[in-house]
Design a protein around this motif. Structure first.
Motif, PDB file in Angstrom:
ATOM      1  N   ALA A 246      12.338 -12.566  35.184  1.00  0.00           N
ATOM      2  CA  ALA A 246      13.511 -13.431  34.655  1.00  0.00           C
ATOM      3  C   ALA A 246      14.225 -12.501  33.734  1.00  0.00           C
ATOM      4  CB  ALA A 246      12.734 -14.437  34.011  1.00  0.00           C
ATOM      5  N   ARG A 249      17.236 -10.940  35.222  1.00  0.00           N
ATOM      6  CA  ARG A 249      18.137 -11.697  35.516  1.00  0.00           C
ATOM      7  C   ARG A 249      18.905 -12.113  34.112  1.00  0.00           C
ATOM      8  NH1 ARG A 249      17.814 -15.385  39.812  1.00  0.00           N
ATOM      9  NH2 ARG A 249      15.951 -14.206  40.806  1.00  0.00           N
ATOM     10  N   TYR A 250      18.225 -12.186  33.149  1.00  0.00           N
ATOM     11  CA  TYR A 250      18.956 -12.311  31.946  1.00  0.00           C
ATOM     12  C   TYR A 250      19.774 -11.469  31.677  1.00  0.00           C
ATOM     13  CZ  TYR A 250      15.488 -16.217  31.602  1.00  0.00           C
ATOM     14  OH  TYR A 250      14.890 -17.334  31.753  1.00  0.00           O
ATOM     15  N   TYR A 252      21.666  -9.424  33.341  1.00  0.00           N
ATOM     16  CA  TYR A 252      22.885  -9.614  34.376  1.00  0.00           C
ATOM     17  C   TYR A 252      23.740 -10.679  33.910  1.00  0.00           C
ATOM     18  CZ  TYR A 252      21.402  -6.098  37.952  1.00  0.00           C
ATOM     19  OH  TYR A 252      21.028  -5.036  38.673  1.00  0.00           O
ATOM     20  N   ALA A 253      22.865 -11.741  33.335  1.00  0.00           N
ATOM     21  CA  ALA A 253      23.758 -13.008  32.871  1.00  0.00           C
ATOM     22  C   ALA A 253      24.443 -12.506  31.349  1.00  0.00           C
ATOM     23  CB  ALA A 253      22.727 -14.289  32.803  1.00  0.00           C
TER      24      ALA A 253
ATOM     25  N   VAL B 351      28.128 -17.700  35.139  1.00  0.00           N
ATOM     26  CA  VAL B 351      28.386 -16.240  35.120  1.00  0.00           C
ATOM     27  C   VAL B 351      29.315 -16.073  36.572  1.00  0.00           C
ATOM     28  CG1 VAL B 351      27.403 -14.050  35.058  1.00  0.00           C
ATOM     29  CG2 VAL B 351      26.326 -15.855  34.056  1.00  0.00           C
ATOM     30  N   GLU B 354      28.261 -13.700  39.428  1.00  0.00           N
ATOM     31  CA  GLU B 354      27.211 -13.813  40.111  1.00  0.00           C
ATOM     32  C   GLU B 354      27.055 -15.038  41.409  1.00  0.00           C
ATOM     33  OE1 GLU B 354      25.000 -11.958  40.180  1.00  0.00           O
ATOM     34  OE2 GLU B 354      25.203 -10.763  38.531  1.00  0.00           O
ATOM     35  N   PHE B 358      22.136 -17.511  41.872  1.00  0.00           N
ATOM     36  CA  PHE B 358      22.089 -16.843  40.364  1.00  0.00           C
ATOM     37  C   PHE B 358      22.296 -17.892  39.259  1.00  0.00           C
ATOM     38  CE2 PHE B 358      22.984 -14.561  36.616  1.00  0.00           C
ATOM     39  CZ  PHE B 358      22.395 -13.514  36.490  1.00  0.00           C
ATOM     40  N   LEU B 365      14.568 -20.460  35.195  1.00  0.00           N
ATOM     41  CA  LEU B 365      14.178 -19.176  35.871  1.00  0.00           C
ATOM     42  C   LEU B 365      12.525 -19.582  35.625  1.00  0.00           C
ATOM     43  CD1 LEU B 365      15.938 -16.080  35.808  1.00  0.00           C
ATOM     44  CD2 LEU B 365      15.162 -17.225  37.894  1.00  0.00           C
ATOM     45  N   VAL B 374       9.795 -13.074  39.719  1.00  0.00           N
ATOM     46  CA  VAL B 374      10.481 -14.178  40.346  1.00  0.00           C
ATOM     47  C   VAL B 374      10.077 -14.361  41.331  1.00  0.00           C
ATOM     48  CG1 VAL B 374      12.676 -15.472  40.302  1.00  0.00           C
ATOM     49  CG2 VAL B 374      12.358 -13.882  38.431  1.00  0.00           C
TER      50      VAL B 374
END
Ligand SMILES: Nc1ncnc2c1ncn2[C@@H]1O[C@H](COP(=O)(O)OP(=O)(O)OP(=O)(O)O)[C@@H](O)[C@H]1O
Ligand SMILES: [Mg+2]
Lengths: 377, 503
Positions: A246, A249-250, A252-253, B351, B354, B358, B365, B374
């Motif tokens: 996670a 992922r964050y 990238y976000a 975003v 993405e 995503f 998540l 994940v």
């Protein structure tokens, strides 16, 4: 998007091929096992730093202080070993602790006080350099007392014997194969389509072949260097961190759209701060490896390495605006940078011209970044 | 009458989708020709082909402007030919004044220097010509979205555009601003300027169009003059089936209170004139509370303050599920079962680079994490479920959200919010820019939520939607509550009157 990335990755691999052909033409020794062993070690050092840098770049921030940091942290370890006779592992742990403290404070300054990371880390660049010179008293401090091996000096001098090298290779190939099988099994369980078996298999097979080729060449000289294994572990860690957690992922976000990340309930400040701590740890590791490679800590260690690391990331498709970048790309980028540096050294290019070449590559890389970003729109 | 613009057999393909399929149509000079169609029908793509954003080499077919074949390779080409585009996403520089924006790139000069006097003088005249009560030296960033939209139109017109392409220009406007825009567009006909008009608000389409073309799946379904269309016939041509009930609100049994707000006052928002004063309300299980008001009345700010503490709260108590909740953060809110779908999806919701997958699982998540990693498969299953439930139209979930049509983006934002399994859902303009069919789908989603005992707070600038979908309506005016209404016993006029109460 994926397609575009692979076109870019492909271009980079072509560029790499051209560079290798060029240097081979100039001096066939370039692909000799001795030089490739050196290249592997240099690659490991830059890649480890660049992988750390990737974590921070993904959030859209930057760190200019890592070069000085490499010098400082390697210097601290050397001084503790040489002047204070600490065991190498303790010296390295101490330097690592310093790295965590320094980088978490920079992270806090950047996130809580909203000072641009460019400024904070530019300050860091100067401060760390000053501290570095203070620590080593502006002298040369050897990595080990009396020239005997220790854990620190072994980082770049140790190579695995032929047998161990092949056992390692077998282990890695086996792990790759097993993880592919496992992924396919899970996909089947969940009823998702997966790639045709042949393609998945072929992919793993080609990677294993390349690794085999590399091992064969390296065992001609001293064997697979420890630093390459360190790089392998570091790359795996960062790969899993960025793609399968996670936290990743964050990253990238945040880099892709910070405001959306905030609204999505992502603890943006904490994540950014932590990304700097991770980078700090990688800087420390690089510091140890670089000191070991040079055999001692002197005032010039780590100089301009921040630029090499950033260039490696950008060449490998990492966006300076954040939100885009991958481990594979970074390693290709680092390979391009180190091949250039190594090849030029082999050709005895003068330091002046080397600097100019390095600068041009950096500019070219950033231009590429902008070019591809525009094309995507 | 002569033809200003004609398009014949236009085909434009993206990987996996045929966005336009042999589409032909023509725009007569001095008329307004509307394009209607569901989300993803290909309307924006058509506009992008005409304006040169997609260069002529990337599509098949022919475009003629005033009889000449147009082969544009960029916006500047189409501008030269007299074509101007107004997008829903604004293209203004917020830190510059209105005048600077109008003349951006073609500033009047005296020698080498910008002739500021002429620039402000000309701007003033242009604004007056179109009856806009704006000061050319105001910063664009200080204007409301609606006014910005109007500035954008004026900017295009001041470049002597002959053909205006308007892609959802009213999606972000309130009713009164829509009126001004419609007046401007009607006025254009007299100046012999031709318009292509795209909007999901069919009332307004029927009001200003001379011709309407309905597009479905990239093909032109039918073109007729305005007189031959009715609201219902446009809708059924668009979706290919009858829609019987536009606002299918099903009341649910109302339960205990989920959120209570008492005497809330706050200020310090980006719109610095705004202060929320003494706001009290409560939302209960199974209920839809509607919030109406003019743009800038503080509806979004109220929700943002409650959801993630935007602005400075000076007074007031908030009780969330029977526990005090005084210093909110997005993370905390989500974990306590409160979620918000923001009005500006591009800025706050998604975003864009993405993938759909995503974005869908981004807020949620944690539930897919297994031993620190994940679980991609579990995540994919959940994503696929949601995408199906919301009928997101895309080749697959790995395409980037930025390439989706507006309505489908909105569905992704909604899906992202619902995936967090909230008890209270704040929806800020949830149907902005989405087609009638998709709207009904969103309304049905709201029904499902309240049936399951959740509460919904619905902010909307569309009065019919507010009246049709709320169980109770509160109207905000200049940061204060200007009245509570029972939608079954109120009219649009009642709501509008209250909305102007303090402004
Ligand atoms: N850049 C792009 N890359 C890939 N697909 C695209 C791209 N732009 C549009 N599409 C696809 O083309 C189709 C038509 O999209 P378009 O934006 O024209 O729809 P639209 O009619 O304007 O919808 P909306 O009413 O939601 O704005 C959609 O399926 C969309 O996903
Ligand atoms: Mg559109």
């Amino acid at each position: 998007m994926n397609k575009e990335m692979s076109i870019r990755d492909f271009t980079m691999i072509m560029v790499l091929g051209l560079i290798w052909i060029f240097f081979y033409n100039q001096n066939p020794e370039f692909i000799g096992s001795r030089n490739l062993s050196n290249l592997a070690i240099e690659l490991s050092i830059i890649s480890v730093l660049a992988l750390g840098m990737l974590v921070v770049l993904l959030t859209g921030e930057i760190d200019l202080s890592v070069g000085s940091g490499v010098g400082l942290l390697g210097g601290i370890a050397c001084v503790l070993i040489f002047n204070y006779s600490w065991p190498a592992w303790a010296a390295m742990l101490a330097a690592l602790a310093v790295a965590v403290v320094l980088w978490s404070s920079m992270g806090v300054l950047i996130t809580s006080f909203q000072v641009p990371s460019f400024i904070i880390t530019l300050g860091g660049l100067l401060i760390f350099k000053g501290l570095f010179w203070m620590v080593i008293n502006s002298q040369t401090v050897s990595v080990s007392k009396g020239g005997e091996q220790n854990l620190l000096s072994m980082l770049t001098t140790f190579s695995f014997s032929t047998i161990v090298s092949f056992v390692l290779l077998a282990g890695v190939c086996f792990a790759l194969f097993v993880s592919m099988q496992k992924r396919r099994k899970m996909q089947k369980e969940y009823g998702f389509e997966s790639l045709p078996y042949e393609r998945d298999y072929l992919k793993v097979f080609i990677i294993c072949q390349l690794l085999l080729l590399m091992t064969l060449v390296l065992t001609q000289f001293r064997g697979v260097p420890l630093s390459l294994v360190i790089l392998g572990v570091a790359a795996t860690v960062i790969y899993i961190l960025t793609k399968h957690t996670a936290f990743g992922r964050y990253l990238y976000a945040i880099g892709g759209n910070k405001e959306a990340a905030v609204i999505s309930g992502i603890p943006v400040q904490k994540i950014m701060c932590f990304s700097y701590v991770i980078l700090g740890c990688f800087v420390a590791l690089t510091g140890f490896m670089q000191a070991a490679y040079q055999g001692s800590s002197t005032t010039t260690v780590g100089e301009l390495m921040e630029l090499d690391a950033i260039a490696a990331c950008v060449i490998g498709g990492t966006s300076l605006k954040g939100g885009r970048g991958s481990v594979g790309g970074v390693i290709i980028g680092a390979l391009i940078m180190t091949s250039l540096l190594n090849g030029m050294t082999l050709m005895a290019v003068s330091p002046e011209n080397k600097l100019i070449a390095r600068g041009s590559v950096l500019v070219l890389a950033v231009w590429l970044d902008v070019f591809f970003a525009k094309k995507k729109k | 009458m002569s033809v200003a613009l004609s398009v014949s057999e236009l085909t434009k393909e993206f990987p996996g989708v045929k966005a336009l399929d042999q589409l032909s149509f023509s725009l007569e000079e001095g008329t307004v020709h509307s394009l209607c169609g569901e989300n993803g029908a290909g309307k924006s793509t058509l506009i992008k082909c005409i304006s040169g954003i997609w260069p002529s080499s990337t599509y098949k077919g022919q475009i003629n402007v005033f009889g000449d074949e147009a082969k544009f390779s960029g916006i500047s080409d189409s501008e030269k030919a007299g074509v101007a585009v107004i997008y829903q996403e604004l293209a203004l520089v917020e830190d510059m004044t209105i005048a600077e924006n109008i003349f951006l790139g073609r500033e009047p000069k005296k020698g080498f220097l910008v002739d500021w006097n002429k620039m402000y003088d000309d701007s003033k005249n242009i604004l007056k010509e179109y009856n806009l009560d704006l000061n050319p030296s105001d910063l664009v960033g200080d204007l409301g979205v609606g006014q910005q939209q109007l500035v954008e139109i004026v900017k295009a017109l001041s470049k002597n555009a002959k053909i205006l392409l308007l892609d959802e220009p009213t999606a972000a406007l309130t009713d009164s601003e829509v009126k001004i825009l419609i007046d401007i567009v009607s006025d254009l006909k007299k100046r012999n300027i031709s318009c292509i008009y795209i909007s999901h608000r069919l009332e307004e389409v029927l009001e200003i169009s001379d011709h309407i073309t309905v597009i479905r799946d990239g093909q032109s379904i039918s073109t007729k003059s305005r007189k031959e269309w009715t609201y219902d016939s446009v809708v059924s041509a668009m979706v290919g089936r009858e829609i019987t009930n536009l606002y299918p609100r099903k009341k649910s049994t109302v339960g205990s209170s989920l959120i209570e707000v008492e005497g809330l006052s706050a200020e310090g928002f980006s719109n610095s004139h705004l202060a929320l004063t003494e706001i009290s309300f409560e939302v209960r299980k199974g209920e839809v509370l509607g919030f109406g008001g003019l743009m800038g009345a503080g509806r979004s700010e109220l929700l943002m303050n409650l959801f993630h503490g935007v602005g400075d709260r000076s007074k007031g108590k908030v009780v969330l599920k029977e526990k005090a909740y005084d210093s909110p953060s997005a993370k905390e809110s989500i974990s306590r079962g409160l979620i918000m779908v923001t009005e500006d999806r591009k800025r706050f919701g998604l975003v864009l680079d993405e993938s759909i997958a995503f974005n869908l699982s981004l807020s949620h998540l944690k539930t897919f994490v297994n031993a620190g990693l994940v679980d991609g498969n579990k995540e994919m299953t959940a994503n696929a479920d949601f995408a199906k439930k919301l009928k997101v139209k895309a080749p697959d979930l790995s395409v980037s959200v930025g390439s989706l049509s507006g309505g489908n983006q909105q569905k992704v934002v909604l899906g992202k919010a619902l995936m967090t399994e909230p008890d209270i859902v704040f929806l800020d303009e949830p149907t902005r820019g989405i087609d009638v069919g998709a709207k009904v789908e969103v309304y049905e989603l709201i029904n499902q939520l309240t049936e399951a005992g959740k509460a919904v707070v619905l902010v909307s600038s569309e009065m019919p939607e507010l009246l049709g979908m709320s169980d109770r309506i509160l109207i905000l005016s200049a940061g204060k509550i200007a009245g509570e209404f029972d939608p079954t016993k109120s009219t649009q006029e009642d709501l509008l009157e209250a909305a102007m109460k303090f402004s």
